[in-house]
Design a protein around this motif. Structure first.
Motif, PDB file in Angstrom:
ATOM      1  N   ALA A  82       0.825  -1.208   0.000  1.00 58.57           N
ATOM      2  CA  ALA A  82       0.000   0.000   0.000  1.00 58.57           C
ATOM      3  C   ALA A  82       0.859   1.258   0.000  1.00 58.57           C
ATOM      4  O   ALA A  82       0.544   2.242  -0.675  1.00 58.57           O
ATOM      5  CB  ALA A  82      -0.938  -0.013   1.204  1.00 58.57           C
ATOM      6  N   ASN A  83       1.959   1.248   0.759  1.00 55.28           N
ATOM      7  CA  ASN A  83       2.863   2.406   0.754  1.00 55.28           C
ATOM      8  C   ASN A  83       3.377   2.689  -0.652  1.00 55.28           C
ATOM      9  O   ASN A  83       3.405   3.838  -1.108  1.00 55.28           O
ATOM     10  CB  ASN A  83       4.061   2.152   1.668  1.00 55.28           C
ATOM     11  N   GLN A  84       3.813   1.628  -1.338  1.00 49.10           N
ATOM     12  CA  GLN A  84       4.368   1.823  -2.676  1.00 49.10           C
ATOM     13  C   GLN A  84       3.296   2.209  -3.683  1.00 49.10           C
ATOM     14  O   GLN A  84       3.555   2.981  -4.619  1.00 49.10           O
ATOM     15  CB  GLN A  84       5.136   0.576  -3.099  1.00 49.10           C
ATOM     16  N   ALA A  85       2.076   1.712  -3.487  1.00 55.64           N
ATOM     17  CA  ALA A  85       0.974   2.138  -4.356  1.00 55.64           C
ATOM     18  C   ALA A  85       0.693   3.622  -4.174  1.00 55.64           C
ATOM     19  O   ALA A  85       0.500   4.365  -5.147  1.00 55.64           O
ATOM     20  CB  ALA A  85      -0.278   1.313  -4.053  1.00 55.64           C
ATOM     21  N   ASP A  96      11.402  10.607  10.684  1.00 54.28           N
ATOM     22  CA  ASP A  96      10.922   9.228  10.673  1.00 54.28           C
ATOM     23  C   ASP A  96      11.288   8.602   9.325  1.00 54.28           C
ATOM     24  O   ASP A  96      10.896   9.113   8.276  1.00 54.28           O
ATOM     25  CB  ASP A  96       9.398   9.220  10.880  1.00 54.28           C
ATOM     26  N   THR A  97      12.037   7.509   9.344  1.00 52.82           N
ATOM     27  CA  THR A  97      12.486   6.876   8.096  1.00 52.82           C
ATOM     28  C   THR A  97      11.564   5.774   7.606  1.00 52.82           C
ATOM     29  O   THR A  97      11.873   5.100   6.627  1.00 52.82           O
ATOM     30  CB  THR A  97      13.895   6.271   8.285  1.00 52.82           C
ATOM     31  N   THR A  98      10.390   5.590   8.241  1.00 59.33           N
ATOM     32  CA  THR A  98       9.570   4.398   8.021  1.00 59.33           C
ATOM     33  C   THR A  98       9.285   4.095   6.554  1.00 59.33           C
ATOM     34  O   THR A  98       9.458   2.978   6.107  1.00 59.33           O
ATOM     35  CB  THR A  98       8.241   4.507   8.793  1.00 59.33           C
ATOM     36  N   ALA A  99       8.827   5.045   5.772  1.00 60.55           N
ATOM     37  CA  ALA A  99       8.398   4.758   4.391  1.00 60.55           C
ATOM     38  C   ALA A  99       9.353   5.302   3.339  1.00 60.55           C
ATOM     39  O   ALA A  99       8.996   5.380   2.169  1.00 60.55           O
ATOM     40  CB  ALA A  99       6.996   5.327   4.161  1.00 60.55           C
ATOM     41  N   ALA A 100      10.573   5.634   3.740  1.00 56.16           N
ATOM     42  CA  ALA A 100      11.507   6.238   2.782  1.00 56.16           C
ATOM     43  C   ALA A 100      11.813   5.299   1.623  1.00 56.16           C
ATOM     44  O   ALA A 100      11.822   5.707   0.455  1.00 56.16           O
ATOM     45  CB  ALA A 100      12.790   6.644   3.494  1.00 56.16           C
ATOM     46  N   GLY A 101      12.090   4.036   1.934  1.00 55.20           N
ATOM     47  CA  GLY A 101      12.385   3.070   0.873  1.00 55.20           C
ATOM     48  C   GLY A 101      11.212   2.856  -0.052  1.00 55.20           C
ATOM     49  O   GLY A 101      11.375   2.758  -1.276  1.00 55.20           O
ATOM     50  N   ASP A 102      10.011   2.778   0.509  1.00 52.86           N
ATOM     51  CA  ASP A 102       8.810   2.595  -0.307  1.00 52.86           C
ATOM     52  C   ASP A 102       8.565   3.811  -1.200  1.00 52.86           C
ATOM     53  O   ASP A 102       8.117   3.678  -2.344  1.00 52.86           O
ATOM     54  CB  ASP A 102       7.590   2.352   0.585  1.00 52.86           C
ATOM     55  N   THR A 103       8.854   4.993  -0.676  1.00 53.42           N
ATOM     56  CA  THR A 103       8.704   6.209  -1.472  1.00 53.42           C
ATOM     57  C   THR A 103       9.655   6.176  -2.665  1.00 53.42           C
ATOM     58  O   THR A 103       9.255   6.464  -3.805  1.00 53.42           O
ATOM     59  CB  THR A 103       8.978   7.450  -0.608  1.00 53.42           C
ATOM     60  N   PHE A 104      10.906   5.812  -2.411  1.00 52.84           N
ATOM     61  CA  PHE A 104      11.889   5.720  -3.494  1.00 52.84           C
ATOM     62  C   PHE A 104      11.420   4.746  -4.566  1.00 52.84           C
ATOM     63  O   PHE A 104      11.419   5.071  -5.768  1.00 52.84           O
ATOM     64  CB  PHE A 104      13.243   5.274  -2.927  1.00 52.84           C
ATOM     65  N   VAL A 105      11.010   3.553  -4.151  1.00 46.58           N
ATOM     66  CA  VAL A 105      10.606   2.526  -5.115  1.00 46.58           C
ATOM     67  C   VAL A 105       9.393   2.981  -5.918  1.00 46.58           C
ATOM     68  O   VAL A 105       9.330   2.826  -7.144  1.00 46.58           O
ATOM     69  CB  VAL A 105      10.316   1.190  -4.400  1.00 46.58           C
ATOM     70  N   GLY A 106       8.396   3.558  -5.243  1.00 45.79           N
ATOM     71  CA  GLY A 106       7.193   3.995  -5.942  1.00 45.79           C
ATOM     72  C   GLY A 106       7.461   5.103  -6.945  1.00 45.79           C
ATOM     73  O   GLY A 106       6.936   5.084  -8.067  1.00 45.79           O
ATOM     74  N   TYR A 107       8.277   6.071  -6.566  1.00 46.08           N
ATOM     75  CA  TYR A 107       8.606   7.160  -7.489  1.00 46.08           C
ATOM     76  C   TYR A 107       9.400   6.643  -8.681  1.00 46.08           C
ATOM     77  O   TYR A 107       9.152   7.045  -9.827  1.00 46.08           O
ATOM     78  CB  TYR A 107       9.370   8.268  -6.762  1.00 46.08           C
TER      79      TYR A 107
END
Length: 343
Positions: free
Chosen positions: A44-47, A280-291
């Motif tokens: 869901a984060n990556q979506a 907060d680093t929680t969704a940083a990786g998901d943000t990178f992948v989604g973008y």
């Protein structure tokens, strides 16, 4: 030109995030700073990241993004939190199944404020496993959302059952399939990913830890005495290009930035964007992948041959770094992901 198409297959969670000056020791009770309940799950984060990356302006979305997953039926958190956040980010939820035999997945996240927002996460899979073990049904939902006459991008992570993931990889990596697979092996399955499953993957996106764990897939091709944990990205990436036929390898390096490499010879490093304060680093990786996946989907929609993406990969990585930098300056997971018009 048709709009880019992205289907994200993965997990949907409710995150219970506790912010604390430090983590308690065994048997110790601490007073924490705050508790937040928010929408999450790597899928869901990556979506949401894909959806928000496609908004150049608040009323202008240039990509079609859909979420494929499962939640518990009649879950008030899905109705009041998860679904509105997805849909408000431009993500279709028609592919999300509501099941009566399991609860929505959840994650308990401890954010240690004294350690620059580093986090520790405990996940209860729930419907992310029991609702995602019927591969044919998952494929049917995905194919119903992808227009068969167009090339699209399928984004996959590791928070659904391994058997499902392997079958999906086999399907979408088949040359007869028009979809391009972007695979983020997070978390890496303890049993790993067999080399044949990776063959044909368009994009393999990993952080440093995941990259080392994923080298188990190509362990037979390490030189005698070579230690995967000691290899730098320039040594890791060719293993996946040459022995797993992965076209693009991305390795995120936290605050240092991100490394990129293509099978056709384009390699480089993009430094991270400047950040005044990490919250907060929680969704940083998901943000990178989604973008990155959204930038890649825009290219795929042109119908150009994959090697031509070499000319665009560095700008896509830099943009993804910029989005991740925006993410870490806000609290939470999904809600911290920026829209494209904000960066």
């Amino acid at each position: 030109m048709p709009p880019p198409q992205i289907c994200v297959i993965g997990s949907l969670n409710i995150d219970f995030v506790t912010y604390t000056p430090r983590c308690p020791a065994a048997g110790e009770t601490l007073t924490a700073a705050a508790l937040a309940i928010s929408a999450g799950g790597k899928g869901a984060n990556q979506a949401v990241a894909c959806g928000r990356a496609s908004f150049a302006a608040p009323d202008s979305q240039d990509a079609s993004v859909a979420m494929i997953g499962a939640v518990g039926a009649d879950d008030p958190y899905y109705a009041a939190l998860l679904r509105p956040t997805l849909e408000g980010s431009g993500v279709s939820t028609r592919g999300v199944q509501e099941r009566t035999d399991s609860q929505t997945g959840s994650a308990t996240i401890i954010v240690e404020e004294a350690a620059r927002g580093e986090n520790r996460i405990l996940v209860v899979p729930g419907a992310n496993h029991t609702g995602m073990d019927q591969v044919d049904a998952v494929l049917a939902r995905t194919q119903g959302l992808l227009h068969s006459h167009l090339e699209g991008v399928v984004l996959l992570q590791g928070e659904i059952p391994r058997a499902t993931t392997l079958r999906l990889m086999k399907h979408f990596n088949d040359p007869a399939c028009r979809a391009h697979l972007v695979f983020n092996p997070a978390p890496v399955f303890p049993e790993g990913i067999p080399l044949p499953a990776l063959a044909g993957t368009s994009v393999l996106a990993m952080n440093e830890t995941e990259a080392v764990l994923m080298t188990h897939s190509v362990a037979d091709h390490l030189r005698p005495g070579q230690n995967a944990a000691e290899l730098d990205p320039d040594e890791l990436a060719p293993l996946f290009h040459h022995h797993a036929q992965v076209h693009i390898v991305l390795i995120t390096l936290g605050a240092k930035g991100a490394y990129f490499s293509t099978a056709t010879g384009k390699r480089g490093f993009a430094p991270s964007a400047a950040v005044e304060k990490v919250v907060d680093t929680t969704a940083a990786g998901d943000t990178f992948v989604g973008y990155f996946a959204t930038a890649f989907a825009r290219f795929v929609a042109t119908g150009a041959p994959l090697p031509e993406f070499d000319a665009h990969i560095e700008s896509a990585v830099r943009r993804a770094n910029l989005a991740a930098a925006g993410c870490v300056q806000r609290k939470g997971a999904m809600q911290s992901i920026p829209f494209a018009y904000e960066i």
